[in-house]
Design a protein around this motif. Structure first.
Motif, PDB file in Angstrom:
ATOM      1  N   ALA A  11      23.295 -30.488  -0.688  1.00 52.63           N
ATOM      2  CA  ALA A  11      24.495 -31.322  -0.653  1.00 52.63           C
ATOM      3  C   ALA A  11      24.724 -31.926  -2.029  1.00 52.63           C
ATOM      4  CB  ALA A  11      24.351 -32.433   0.384  1.00 52.63           C
ATOM      5  N   VAL A  12      25.971 -31.850  -2.498  1.00 53.59           N
ATOM      6  CA  VAL A  12      26.341 -32.434  -3.780  1.00 53.59           C
ATOM      7  C   VAL A  12      27.571 -33.313  -3.570  1.00 53.59           C
ATOM      8  CG1 VAL A  12      27.042 -32.019  -6.157  1.00 53.59           C
ATOM      9  CG2 VAL A  12      25.446 -30.441  -5.044  1.00 53.59           C
ATOM     10  N   LEU A  13      27.491 -34.540  -4.032  1.00 56.31           N
ATOM     11  CA  LEU A  13      28.609 -35.485  -3.982  1.00 56.31           C
ATOM     12  C   LEU A  13      29.020 -35.811  -5.412  1.00 56.31           C
ATOM     13  CD1 LEU A  13      27.138 -37.950  -1.324  1.00 56.31           C
ATOM     14  CD2 LEU A  13      28.651 -36.005  -0.899  1.00 56.31           C
ATOM     15  N   TYR A  14      30.302 -35.731  -5.685  1.00 54.01           N
ATOM     16  CA  TYR A  14      30.797 -35.925  -7.052  1.00 54.01           C
ATOM     17  C   TYR A  14      32.139 -36.651  -6.951  1.00 54.01           C
ATOM     18  CZ  TYR A  14      30.750 -34.402 -11.998  1.00 54.01           C
ATOM     19  OH  TYR A  14      30.677 -34.347 -13.368  1.00 54.01           O
ATOM     20  N   ASN A  26      37.199 -36.759  -5.609  1.00 55.06           N
ATOM     21  CA  ASN A  26      36.087 -36.869  -4.668  1.00 55.06           C
ATOM     22  C   ASN A  26      35.744 -35.478  -4.139  1.00 55.06           C
ATOM     23  OD1 ASN A  26      34.197 -37.652  -2.816  1.00 55.06           O
ATOM     24  ND2 ASN A  26      35.602 -38.802  -1.503  1.00 55.06           N
ATOM     25  N   LEU A  27      34.540 -35.017  -4.444  1.00 55.48           N
ATOM     26  CA  LEU A  27      34.045 -33.736  -3.941  1.00 55.48           C
ATOM     27  C   LEU A  27      32.827 -33.983  -3.063  1.00 55.48           C
ATOM     28  CD1 LEU A  27      34.082 -31.515  -7.174  1.00 55.48           C
ATOM     29  CD2 LEU A  27      35.677 -31.361  -5.259  1.00 55.48           C
ATOM     30  N   ALA A  28      32.793 -33.354  -1.914  1.00 59.49           N
ATOM     31  CA  ALA A  28      31.608 -33.330  -1.057  1.00 59.49           C
ATOM     32  C   ALA A  28      31.385 -31.873  -0.675  1.00 59.49           C
ATOM     33  CB  ALA A  28      31.808 -34.194   0.192  1.00 59.49           C
ATOM     34  N   LEU A  29      30.272 -31.306  -1.150  1.00 57.29           N
ATOM     35  CA  LEU A  29      30.032 -29.872  -1.013  1.00 57.29           C
ATOM     36  C   LEU A  29      28.653 -29.610  -0.432  1.00 57.29           C
ATOM     37  CD1 LEU A  29      31.285 -28.852  -4.572  1.00 57.29           C
ATOM     38  CD2 LEU A  29      32.543 -28.521  -2.437  1.00 57.29           C
ATOM     39  N   CYS A  30      28.552 -28.546   0.334  1.00 47.80           N
ATOM     40  CA  CYS A  30      27.265 -28.070   0.824  1.00 47.80           C
ATOM     41  C   CYS A  30      27.151 -26.582   0.520  1.00 47.80           C
ATOM     42  CB  CYS A  30      27.119 -28.302   2.330  1.00 47.80           C
ATOM     43  SG  CYS A  30      26.905 -30.037   2.808  1.00 47.80           S
ATOM     44  N   MET A  31      25.997 -26.159   0.003  1.00 49.47           N
ATOM     45  CA  MET A  31      25.753 -24.745  -0.254  1.00 49.47           C
ATOM     46  C   MET A  31      24.622 -24.258   0.646  1.00 49.47           C
ATOM     47  SD  MET A  31      24.514 -22.696  -3.684  1.00 49.47           S
ATOM     48  CE  MET A  31      26.097 -22.117  -4.279  1.00 49.47           C
ATOM     49  N   ASP A  32      24.848 -23.119   1.306  1.00 50.56           N
ATOM     50  CA  ASP A  32      23.809 -22.563   2.158  1.00 50.56           C
ATOM     51  C   ASP A  32      22.878 -21.661   1.345  1.00 50.56           C
ATOM     52  OD1 ASP A  32      25.063 -20.054   1.829  1.00 50.56           O
ATOM     53  OD2 ASP A  32      26.181 -20.249   3.700  1.00 50.56           O
ATOM     54  N   ARG A  33      21.861 -21.116   2.004  1.00 49.31           N
ATOM     55  CA  ARG A  33      20.859 -20.316   1.296  1.00 49.31           C
ATOM     56  C   ARG A  33      21.386 -18.961   0.851  1.00 49.31           C
ATOM     57  NH1 ARG A  33      15.749 -22.443   1.347  1.00 49.31           N
ATOM     58  NH2 ARG A  33      15.443 -24.235   2.720  1.00 49.31           N
ATOM     59  N   GLN A  34      22.577 -18.597   1.283  1.00 49.33           N
ATOM     60  CA  GLN A  34      23.215 -17.363   0.819  1.00 49.33           C
ATOM     61  C   GLN A  34      24.079 -17.616  -0.417  1.00 49.33           C
ATOM     62  OE1 GLN A  34      23.030 -18.060   4.353  1.00 49.33           O
ATOM     63  NE2 GLN A  34      21.187 -16.802   4.044  1.00 49.33           N
ATOM     64  N   GLY A  35      24.120 -18.865  -0.873  1.00 47.52           N
ATOM     65  CA  GLY A  35      24.863 -19.193  -2.075  1.00 47.52           C
ATOM     66  C   GLY A  35      26.337 -19.458  -1.841  1.00 47.52           C
ATOM     67  N   GLU A  36      26.737 -19.723  -0.597  1.00 48.10           N
ATOM     68  CA  GLU A  36      28.138 -19.970  -0.275  1.00 48.10           C
ATOM     69  C   GLU A  36      28.400 -21.472  -0.180  1.00 48.10           C
ATOM     70  OE1 GLU A  36      30.511 -17.715  -0.070  1.00 48.10           O
ATOM     71  OE2 GLU A  36      29.086 -16.106  -0.500  1.00 48.10           O
ATOM     72  N   TRP A  37      29.417 -21.937  -0.918  1.00 42.27           N
ATOM     73  CA  TRP A  37      29.828 -23.334  -0.854  1.00 42.27           C
ATOM     74  C   TRP A  37      30.809 -23.553   0.284  1.00 42.27           C
ATOM     75  CZ3 TRP A  37      27.407 -27.009  -3.346  1.00 42.27           C
ATOM     76  CH2 TRP A  37      26.797 -26.749  -4.580  1.00 42.27           C
ATOM     77  N   ASP A  59      33.356 -26.952   1.788  1.00 40.48           N
ATOM     78  CA  ASP A  59      33.763 -28.353   1.696  1.00 40.48           C
ATOM     79  C   ASP A  59      33.238 -29.117   2.900  1.00 40.48           C
ATOM     80  OD1 ASP A  59      35.212 -28.048  -0.693  1.00 40.48           O
ATOM     81  OD2 ASP A  59      36.960 -27.336   0.401  1.00 40.48           O
ATOM     82  N   ALA A  60      32.839 -30.342   2.668  1.00 46.21           N
ATOM     83  CA  ALA A  60      32.365 -31.211   3.739  1.00 46.21           C
ATOM     84  C   ALA A  60      33.197 -32.487   3.741  1.00 46.21           C
ATOM     85  CB  ALA A  60      30.890 -31.537   3.558  1.00 46.21           C
ATOM     86  N   GLU A  61      33.265 -33.119   4.877  1.00 41.44           N
ATOM     87  CA  GLU A  61      33.943 -34.403   4.962  1.00 41.44           C
ATOM     88  C   GLU A  61      33.099 -35.451   4.233  1.00 41.44           C
ATOM     89  OE1 GLU A  61      36.879 -37.123   5.835  1.00 41.44           O
ATOM     90  OE2 GLU A  61      36.895 -34.941   6.196  1.00 41.44           O
ATOM     91  N   PRO A  62      33.640 -36.107   3.212  1.00 42.83           N
ATOM     92  CA  PRO A  62      32.835 -37.093   2.480  1.00 42.83           C
ATOM     93  C   PRO A  62      32.388 -38.223   3.390  1.00 42.83           C
ATOM     94  CG  PRO A  62      34.850 -36.548   1.269  1.00 42.83           C
ATOM     95  CD  PRO A  62      34.995 -35.954   2.647  1.00 42.83           C
ATOM     96  N   PRO A  63      31.111 -38.550   3.403  1.00 48.25           N
ATOM     97  CA  PRO A  63      30.657 -39.713   4.156  1.00 48.25           C
ATOM     98  C   PRO A  63      31.278 -40.989   3.582  1.00 48.25           C
ATOM     99  CG  PRO A  63      28.817 -38.296   3.517  1.00 48.25           C
ATOM    100  CD  PRO A  63      30.012 -37.828   2.759  1.00 48.25           C
ATOM    101  N   PRO A  64      31.164 -42.094   4.287  1.00 50.96           N
ATOM    102  CA  PRO A  64      31.716 -43.352   3.779  1.00 50.96           C
ATOM    103  C   PRO A  64      31.076 -43.769   2.461  1.00 50.96           C
ATOM    104  CG  PRO A  64      31.209 -43.522   6.124  1.00 50.96           C
ATOM    105  CD  PRO A  64      30.631 -42.241   5.668  1.00 50.96           C
ATOM    106  N   MET A  65      31.860 -44.483   1.647  1.00 52.68           N
ATOM    107  CA  MET A  65      31.360 -44.976   0.367  1.00 52.68           C
ATOM    108  C   MET A  65      30.336 -46.076   0.602  1.00 52.68           C
ATOM    109  SD  MET A  65      31.561 -47.430  -2.239  1.00 52.68           S
ATOM    110  CE  MET A  65      33.109 -48.340  -2.166  1.00 52.68           C
ATOM    111  N   ALA A  66      29.294 -46.106  -0.226  1.00 57.02           N
ATOM    112  CA  ALA A  66      28.246 -47.124  -0.124  1.00 57.02           C
ATOM    113  C   ALA A  66      27.923 -47.631  -1.523  1.00 57.02           C
ATOM    114  CB  ALA A  66      26.996 -46.551   0.533  1.00 57.02           C
ATOM    115  N   ARG A  67      27.838 -48.927  -1.672  1.00 58.86           N
ATOM    116  CA  ARG A  67      27.503 -49.534  -2.960  1.00 58.86           C
ATOM    117  C   ARG A  67      25.990 -49.527  -3.176  1.00 58.86           C
ATOM    118  NH1 ARG A  67      31.523 -50.545  -6.790  1.00 58.86           N
ATOM    119  NH2 ARG A  67      33.470 -50.950  -5.683  1.00 58.86           N
TER     120      ARG A  67
END
Length: 269
Positions: free
Chosen positions: A158-161, A172-183, A185-193
């Motif tokens: 998981a990468v959040l940017y 705002n990017l929320a991405l998940c890559m599986d073990r086959q190398g495919e990205w 898009d994911a729903e961004p979780p709530p912001m946290a300070r």
């Protein structure tokens, strides 16, 4: 991209302002080296990149990084080898602004690494990550700040940017890559300070609803940048993540620019 000498020169010759940066933290090892060198000290090709005595070499399966540097501001030898074996490879570069002036390429979101340092004398094996940022204008011309984090989930990475562009628009990017190398898009979780760094750099991240992330360790605490380990919960999994926050307003200030040469010396001959 953070070189004060490159900025003062008018940014006309990037190959004349190159450095290989190593940052080490830990109870038995602490080192920082980022010595800038000119084009006569640089050698690069499709499978290698050398700056002075340090170099990266790709053999098709493993990235070998040979390090031979002097730390700053207190001089000490920093020497050793890091080997990186990608476990998954990402072929997609993502644009961070509508005009496409800034791109980010997560080359190896999950990797296996081996570190063997003779100075300081430490070695270990573990999980790694390799990415690249590149663009057509200075970072401070495109952004006010950004916040990035990466976590190894059970099956995915998981990468959040996210951050604020210079025009005030947020990305705002929320991405998940599986073990086959495919990205995907994911729903961004709530912001946290997160607590501000020791230099009062603002830090924030994302976490599943109802969870409060914690800073476990701040590895790099600089006037405009902080890199940390955090404990958080993402997409239903409790994880440890690598997190960074970057303030380009701080970086662009006259005070910070005058401080940079103490941590980033240049060889002029």
């Amino acid at each position: 991209m953070f070189s004060p000498y490159y900025k003062f020169s008018g940014r006309h010759a990037p190959d004349n302002h190159c450095a290989i940066n190593i940052a080490m933290t830990g109870p038995r090892a602490g080192a920082w080296a980022m010595t800038e060198r000119g084009r006569r000290h640089v050698d690069r090709g499709a499978d290698h990149f050398a700056v002075g005595p340090s170099a990266l070499q790709w053999d098709g399966a493993c990235l070998t990084i040979d390090i031979d540097e002097i730390s700053a501001p207190i001089p000490a030898r920093v020497r050793g080898r890091v080997r990186v074996w990608p476990m998954m490879t990402g072929g997609t570069a993502f644009t961070l602004d509508p005009a496409g002036r800034h791109r980010w390429h997560p080359v190896a979101p999950r990797a296996r690494i081996e570190v063997a340092m003779s100075h300081p004398g430490v070695s270990w094996k573990g999980d790694g990550y390799f990415d690249s940022n590149f663009g057509d204008e200075p970072l401070e011309a495109g952004f006010i700040d950004w916040h990035w984090s990466r976590a190894h989930l059970r099956d995915d990475v998981a990468v959040l940017y996210e951050g604020e562009r210079a025009d005030g628009e947020r990305f705002n990017l929320a991405l998940c890559m599986d073990r086959q190398g495919e990205w995907r898009d994911a729903e961004p979780p709530p912001m946290a300070r997160l607590p501000r760094s020791g230099w009062l750099v603002d830090r924030r991240t994302r976490a599943d609803a109802g969870h409060t992330p914690r800073v476990l360790k701040t590895w790099i605490d600089a006037p405009f940048y902080a890199r940390s380990a955090i404990a958080t919960r993402l997409f239903g999994e409790d994880v440890h993540a690598v997190h960074e926050s970057l303030s380009l307003r701080r970086f662009n200030s006259v005070v910070v620019q005058t401080m940079l040469p103490y941590r980033m010396p240049r060889i002029f001959w």
